[in-house]
Design a protein around this motif. Structure first.
Motif: not given
Length: 124
Positions: A83-102
């Motif tokens: 959850n923390l790493e996903f939030f950090k990706l979203l917060e930094s604007g890395n939406f594609t990486n956040a989606l891949i990660y999830a």
């Protein structure tokens, strides 16, 4: 004794997670936390295997079951870290990486549990 089993299992699982995550992240440097994905997938595989064995093959002492499942694998898998790493990706604007990660985390852990459970059916 139950609390001691959880405590000892959780500590050893957390230590194993820390070591493995750091080693994988060194091998695969990325903004996507492949180390965390890996331990969650491995943990899901192991709990699927162990759950099958506990249900159908072995009569294991309750403290040992709790040590392995709630303790070790609870400490080893990292959905709070996810959850923390996903939030950090979203917060930094890395939406594609956040989606891949999830997607990798959820699909990988669900498939690994299923694979581990059915693997034990076949080999035991």
């Amino acid at each position: 004794m139950l609390f001691i089993s959880i405590f000892l299992g959780g500590g050893s699982g957390a230590l194993a997670r820390f070591i493995l995550v750091n080693q994988i992240n060194k091998l695969i440097p990325s903004q996507i936390a492949y180390g965390t994905i890996s331990v969650n997938i491995i943990g899901a595989l192991l709990i699927g295997m162990i759950y099958y064995l506990i249900l159908s093959k072995f009569n294991i002492n309750e403290n040992i079951k709790i040590f392995i499942t709630v303790g070790f694998l609870g400490g080893f898998t990292t959905f709070s870290s996810f959850n923390l790493e996903f939030f950090k990706l979203l917060e930094s604007g890395n939406f594609t990486n956040a989606l891949i990660y999830a997607v990798l985390t959820f699909a990988g852990t669900i498939l690994s549990f299923y694979f581990g459970f059915n693997l034990m059916k076949v080999i035991t």
